[in-house]
Design a protein around this motif. Structure first.
Motif, mmCIF file in Angstrom:
data_model
loop_
_atom_site.group_PDB
_atom_site.id
_atom_site.type_symbol
_atom_site.label_atom_id
_atom_site.label_comp_id
_atom_site.label_asym_id
_atom_site.label_seq_id
_atom_site.Cartn_x
_atom_site.Cartn_y
_atom_site.Cartn_z
ATOM 1 N N GLY A 110 65.775 -1.755 37.693
ATOM 2 C CA GLY A 110 66.266 -1.934 39.067
ATOM 3 C C GLY A 110 67.526 -2.776 39.120
ATOM 4 O O GLY A 110 68.482 -2.469 39.838
ATOM 5 N N ALA A 111 67.571 -3.851 38.330
ATOM 6 C CA ALA A 111 68.758 -4.708 38.295
ATOM 7 C C ALA A 111 69.952 -3.950 37.719
ATOM 8 O O ALA A 111 71.072 -4.059 38.219
ATOM 9 C CB ALA A 111 68.481 -5.970 37.486
ATOM 10 N N GLY A 112 69.724 -3.167 36.684
ATOM 11 C CA GLY A 112 70.796 -2.359 36.092
ATOM 12 C C GLY A 112 71.324 -1.334 37.075
ATOM 13 O O GLY A 112 72.532 -1.131 37.199
ATOM 14 N N ALA A 113 70.423 -0.689 37.813
ATOM 15 C CA ALA A 113 70.849 0.297 38.811
ATOM 16 C C ALA A 113 71.632 -0.380 39.931
ATOM 17 O O ALA A 113 72.656 0.139 40.393
ATOM 18 C CB ALA A 113 69.637 1.031 39.370
ATOM 19 N N ALA A 114 71.183 -1.543 40.376
ATOM 20 C CA ALA A 114 71.893 -2.272 41.428
ATOM 21 C C ALA A 114 73.283 -2.682 40.952
ATOM 22 O O ALA A 114 74.269 -2.568 41.692
ATOM 23 C CB ALA A 114 71.094 -3.496 41.852
ATOM 24 N N LEU A 115 73.395 -3.143 39.725
ATOM 25 C CA LEU A 115 74.689 -3.539 39.164
ATOM 26 C C LEU A 115 75.618 -2.333 39.068
ATOM 27 O O LEU A 115 76.798 -2.416 39.417
ATOM 28 C CB LEU A 115 74.488 -4.170 37.786
ATOM 29 C CG LEU A 115 75.736 -4.712 37.094
ATOM 30 C CD1 LEU A 115 76.330 -5.851 37.932
ATOM 31 C CD2 LEU A 115 75.394 -5.215 35.711
ATOM 32 N N PHE A 116 75.098 -1.196 38.637
ATOM 33 C CA PHE A 116 75.893 0.035 38.539
ATOM 34 C C PHE A 116 76.405 0.453 39.912
ATOM 35 O O PHE A 116 77.574 0.787 40.066
ATOM 36 C CB PHE A 116 75.037 1.148 37.917
ATOM 37 C CG PHE A 116 75.730 2.478 37.880
ATOM 38 C CD1 PHE A 116 76.717 2.727 36.937
ATOM 39 C CD2 PHE A 116 75.400 3.476 38.780
ATOM 40 C CE1 PHE A 116 77.353 3.952 36.897
ATOM 41 C CE2 PHE A 116 76.040 4.691 38.750
ATOM 42 C CZ PHE A 116 77.012 4.939 37.799
ATOM 43 N N ILE A 117 75.564 0.410 40.921
ATOM 44 C CA ILE A 117 75.961 0.792 42.283
ATOM 45 C C ILE A 117 77.006 -0.173 42.820
ATOM 46 O O ILE A 117 77.986 0.238 43.446
ATOM 47 C CB ILE A 117 74.721 0.867 43.201
ATOM 48 C CG1 ILE A 117 73.852 2.069 42.799
ATOM 49 C CG2 ILE A 117 75.133 0.961 44.667
ATOM 50 C CD1 ILE A 117 72.507 2.111 43.475
#
Length: 192
Positions: A35-42
């Motif tokens: 989830g943190a990786g996806a948020a950072l990517f977005i």
């Protein structure tokens, strides 16, 4: 033996529960990392889109800048010039600022200022009010002023439009350095 068997099953039950708890904790941690990786990517994607949005708003004639040295801006005295309209009743009040490569260039330009100012006045007096009210007319005047300053100071005159006309631009080997006058900026312009 029944007591020994009961103790063995009782000790296996906490091991099974602790393994389940360990797998649940690991699963939660993995999901949190994803989830943190996806948020950072977005967030990075949105920041890049915002940068692209602001990049479109920059002027097309923006001059590439060297981060080591900032340009020097040299304002010229306002000029009032009769325009080349029929009847000679139209005139322009014009404020210009030269964007120069460095402080040494400013000193050099000041040395030639009487000749440069005269050249600029002659260039402006050849224009009509209609030319000066159009963006293309102002851009052509700025380009002509840079060429006049280059000629006066002995710098190489580079015409960017001529380079784009040929597929392979021919580079002249010249002993004169390229022009350190980066731009002509309009600080005021009134046509009457």
């Amino acid at each position: 033996m029944s007591a020994a068997a009961a103790t063995a099953t009782a000790s296996d039950a906490p091991k099974k529960k602790s393994k389940k708890l360990l797998f649940i904790i690991i699963g939660v941690v993995v999901l949190a990392l994803i989830g943190a990786g996806a948020a950072l990517f977005i967030m990075k994607k949105n920041a890049a889109a915002a940068d692209d949005e602001f990049a479109d708003e920059e002027p097309a004639a923006h001059v590439a800048k060297d981060p080591k040295t900032a340009p020097v801006f040299m304002p010229l005295e306002n000029m009032v010039v009769n325009l080349a309209d029929p009847g000679g009743t139209r005139f322009i009040q014009l404020g210009l600022t030269l964007q120069l490569q460095d402080a040494k260039t400013e000193t050099d330009v000041k040395t030639y200022m009487p000749s440069i100012r005269s050249d600029i006045l002659l260039l402006i007096s050849q224009r009509t009010a209609d030319e000066m009210l159009q963006v293309q007319g102002k851009a052509k005047l700025a380009k002509d002023i840079i060429a006049a300053i280059s000629n006066e100071m002995g710098y190489e005159v580079v015409d960017p439009e001529a380079e784009h006309a040929d597929e392979k631009p021919k580079k002249k080997k010249s002993k004169t350095p390229p022009n350190p006058v980066q731009a002509v900026l309009f600080s005021s312009l009134i046509v009457q």
